[in-house]
Write a protein that holds these residues in place. Sequence first.
Motif, PDB file in Angstrom:
ATOM      1  N   UNK A  83       0.804  -1.225   0.000  1.00 13.28           N
ATOM      2  CA  UNK A  83       0.000   0.000   0.000  1.00 13.28           C
ATOM      3  C   UNK A  83       0.836   1.274   0.000  1.00 13.28           C
ATOM      4  N   UNK A  84       0.187   2.375  -0.338  1.00  9.65           N
ATOM      5  CA  UNK A  84       0.874   3.654  -0.473  1.00  9.65           C
ATOM      6  C   UNK A  84       1.535   4.079   0.838  1.00  9.65           C
ATOM      7  N   UNK A  85       0.870   3.808   1.966  1.00  9.43           N
ATOM      8  CA  UNK A  85       1.450   4.177   3.259  1.00  9.43           C
ATOM      9  C   UNK A  85       2.773   3.452   3.487  1.00  9.43           C
ATOM     10  N   UNK A  86       2.810   2.189   3.103  1.00 10.22           N
ATOM     11  CA  UNK A  86       4.042   1.410   3.259  1.00 10.22           C
ATOM     12  C   UNK A  86       5.142   1.968   2.364  1.00 10.22           C
ATOM     13  N   UNK A  87       4.779   2.337   1.150  1.00  7.93           N
ATOM     14  CA  UNK A  87       5.771   2.888   0.218  1.00  7.93           C
ATOM     15  C   UNK A  87       6.367   4.184   0.753  1.00  7.93           C
ATOM     16  N   UNK A  88       5.526   5.013   1.371  1.00  3.57           N
ATOM     17  CA  UNK A  88       6.026   6.274   1.944  1.00  3.57           C
ATOM     18  C   UNK A  88       7.019   6.007   3.068  1.00  3.57           C
ATOM     19  N   UNK A  89       6.708   5.010   3.901  1.00  3.87           N
ATOM     20  CA  UNK A  89       7.593   4.702   5.022  1.00  3.87           C
ATOM     21  C   UNK A  89       8.931   4.157   4.560  1.00  3.87           C
ATOM     22  N   UNK A  90       8.897   3.220   3.620  1.00  7.39           N
ATOM     23  CA  UNK A  90      10.175   2.611   3.198  1.00  7.39           C
ATOM     24  C   UNK A  90      11.031   3.610   2.431  1.00  7.39           C
ATOM     25  N   UNK A  91      10.358   4.527   1.727  1.00  7.53           N
ATOM     26  CA  UNK A  91      11.123   5.564   1.030  1.00  7.53           C
ATOM     27  C   UNK A  91      11.876   6.439   2.023  1.00  7.53           C
ATOM     28  N   UNK A 177      24.957  -0.338  16.268  1.00 11.76           N
ATOM     29  CA  UNK A 177      24.860   1.109  16.458  1.00 11.76           C
ATOM     30  C   UNK A 177      23.656   1.534  17.290  1.00 11.76           C
ATOM     31  N   UNK A 178      22.493   0.930  17.035  1.00 12.13           N
ATOM     32  CA  UNK A 178      21.256   1.363  17.691  1.00 12.13           C
ATOM     33  C   UNK A 178      21.098   0.702  19.053  1.00 12.13           C
ATOM     34  N   UNK A 179      21.235  -0.618  19.101  1.00  8.63           N
ATOM     35  CA  UNK A 179      21.189  -1.329  20.369  1.00  8.63           C
ATOM     36  C   UNK A 179      19.821  -1.819  20.803  1.00  8.63           C
ATOM     37  N   UNK A 180      18.753  -1.361  20.161  1.00  6.22           N
ATOM     38  CA  UNK A 180      17.400  -1.861  20.398  1.00  6.22           C
ATOM     39  C   UNK A 180      16.827  -2.362  19.079  1.00  6.22           C
ATOM     40  N   UNK A 181      15.956  -3.360  19.160  1.00  8.36           N
ATOM     41  CA  UNK A 181      15.370  -3.922  17.954  1.00  8.36           C
ATOM     42  C   UNK A 181      14.549  -2.867  17.202  1.00  8.36           C
ATOM     43  N   UNK A 182      14.257  -3.160  15.950  1.00  9.61           N
ATOM     44  CA  UNK A 182      13.582  -2.211  15.071  1.00  9.61           C
ATOM     45  C   UNK A 182      12.175  -1.859  15.546  1.00  9.61           C
ATOM     46  N   UNK A 183      11.732  -0.683  15.168  1.00 10.08           N
ATOM     47  CA  UNK A 183      10.330  -0.301  15.315  1.00 10.08           C
ATOM     48  C   UNK A 183       9.491  -1.188  14.396  1.00 10.08           C
ATOM     49  N   UNK A 184       8.374  -1.694  14.907  1.00 12.63           N
ATOM     50  CA  UNK A 184       7.471  -2.516  14.091  1.00 12.63           C
ATOM     51  C   UNK A 184       6.141  -1.793  13.948  1.00 12.63           C
ATOM     52  N   UNK A 185       5.706  -1.570  12.697  1.00 12.57           N
ATOM     53  CA  UNK A 185       4.460  -0.867  12.416  1.00 12.57           C
ATOM     54  C   UNK A 185       3.528  -1.770  11.615  1.00 12.57           C
ATOM     55  N   UNK A 186       2.321  -1.960  12.125  1.00 13.77           N
ATOM     56  CA  UNK A 186       1.298  -2.753  11.446  1.00 13.77           C
ATOM     57  C   UNK A 186       0.544  -1.837  10.486  1.00 13.77           C
ATOM     58  N   UNK A 187       0.599  -2.177   9.184  1.00 16.61           N
ATOM     59  CA  UNK A 187      -0.050  -1.374   8.153  1.00 16.61           C
ATOM     60  C   UNK A 187      -1.227  -2.110   7.513  1.00 16.61           C
ATOM     61  N   UNK A 188      -1.746  -3.122   8.198  1.00 21.49           N
ATOM     62  CA  UNK A 188      -2.827  -3.923   7.618  1.00 21.49           C
ATOM     63  C   UNK A 188      -4.207  -3.337   7.884  1.00 21.49           C
ATOM     64  N   UNK A 189      -4.308  -2.362   8.768  1.00 25.51           N
ATOM     65  CA  UNK A 189      -5.585  -1.680   9.014  1.00 25.51           C
ATOM     66  C   UNK A 189      -5.509  -0.240   8.512  1.00 25.51           C
ATOM     67  N   UNK A 190      -6.615   0.442   8.571  1.00 23.71           N
ATOM     68  CA  UNK A 190      -6.670   1.809   8.030  1.00 23.71           C
ATOM     69  C   UNK A 190      -5.696   2.732   8.751  1.00 23.71           C
ATOM     70  N   UNK A 191      -5.636   2.614  10.082  1.00 30.76           N
ATOM     71  CA  UNK A 191      -4.723   3.461  10.865  1.00 30.76           C
ATOM     72  C   UNK A 191      -3.517   2.632  11.281  1.00 30.76           C
ATOM     73  N   UNK A 192      -2.298   3.048  10.913  1.00 24.85           N
ATOM     74  CA  UNK A 192      -1.095   2.299  11.296  1.00 24.85           C
ATOM     75  C   UNK A 192      -0.939   2.216  12.815  1.00 24.85           C
TER      76      UNK A 192
END
Length: 352
Positions: A83-91, A177-192
């Motif tokens: 989806x478009x929201x996912x494309x914006x985030x990965x960009x 470098x970061x030391x904590x695991x990645x942020x995880x965002x669920x994009x399967x519903x209308x609001x992330x």
Amino acid sequence: MTKVIRIDRYNPEIELIDYAAEVIKKGGLVAFPTETVYGIGANSFDEEAVKRIFIAKGRPQDNPLILHIASIDQVYDLTVEFPEKAKKLVQKFWPGPLTIVLKKSSKVPYINTAGMDTVAIRMPSNSIAHLLIKRAGVPISAPSANVSGRPSPTDASHVIEDLYGKVDVIIDGGKCDVGLESTVVDLTDEIPVILRPGAVTLNMLQEVLGEVRLDPFLLKKPDMDIKPKSPGMKYKHYSPRAEVYIVKGPLDKVVKKIKQLAKNQLKIGKKVGIMATVQTSTQYEEGEVIVVGDREKPESIAKNLFEVLREFDRREVDVVFAESFDYDEIGLAIMNRLEKAAGYKEIEAEGS
């Protein structure tokens, strides 16, 4: 036997990367560095190889894995929709410490997703991780490279401590470098929805997408009946062998309370650890005091958190008292991990 190979992340030796990539292709397990923490990886499409991850870690199979990729084109293979929201985030954030959850394609074996129809995907920025995935030619499923429940590894020595003899290759690429695991965002519903906080913060995500919500379980003791869409949502994590308590309240009162608690524990013969900061460390006179970082540079606290928890184990303390931190920006991720390490055991310093 586990083979440990040292690779310079600033100038990765391609022949060593190719050796590890061949292990992945043949169904083996490779522990490798990312910018967040070290991961234990297998070919995502090889169900038997992925099963070995769960065995090596002692990880419950209803705890989903993140699939690591080296090219955005791979997203189309792994999902039914980009989806478009996912494309914006990965960009904006790829490669980097952000994982997105989307509807999975039929190509992704359910062993990766805990039987769910969603898949978690990330593109790491660490040069060793990126090259390993690229040369293997397949997505690599990789949770943190530690025994399940232990503090996540941010240095190869932590991986060797936990997994030597359980994986085929450990790549030593230096400290993460970061030391904590990645942020995880669920994009399967209308609001992330943020399922796991990390270095990509709520504010950063809102700047790109507008409305983004926090999962209500982020700072609560997990419900054992939930089906987690993200690693780390259900089970106790990041724990040293000692009992950990978080002391909350105004900083001056927190210090006073920790000193009192430490004295009480020392009187009954317990070995005490204190997780302090640059601002407070000199105020403690009792116990094993370790500085986790600078309150004015919270990213330093994030980078050192798991290392400090493991250091308390090396010092064989019985109980750890940790100062609390603000819940804003990356502080939310720090407190999320610290709450889980403590099993949600908190002590209020108010009125002490």
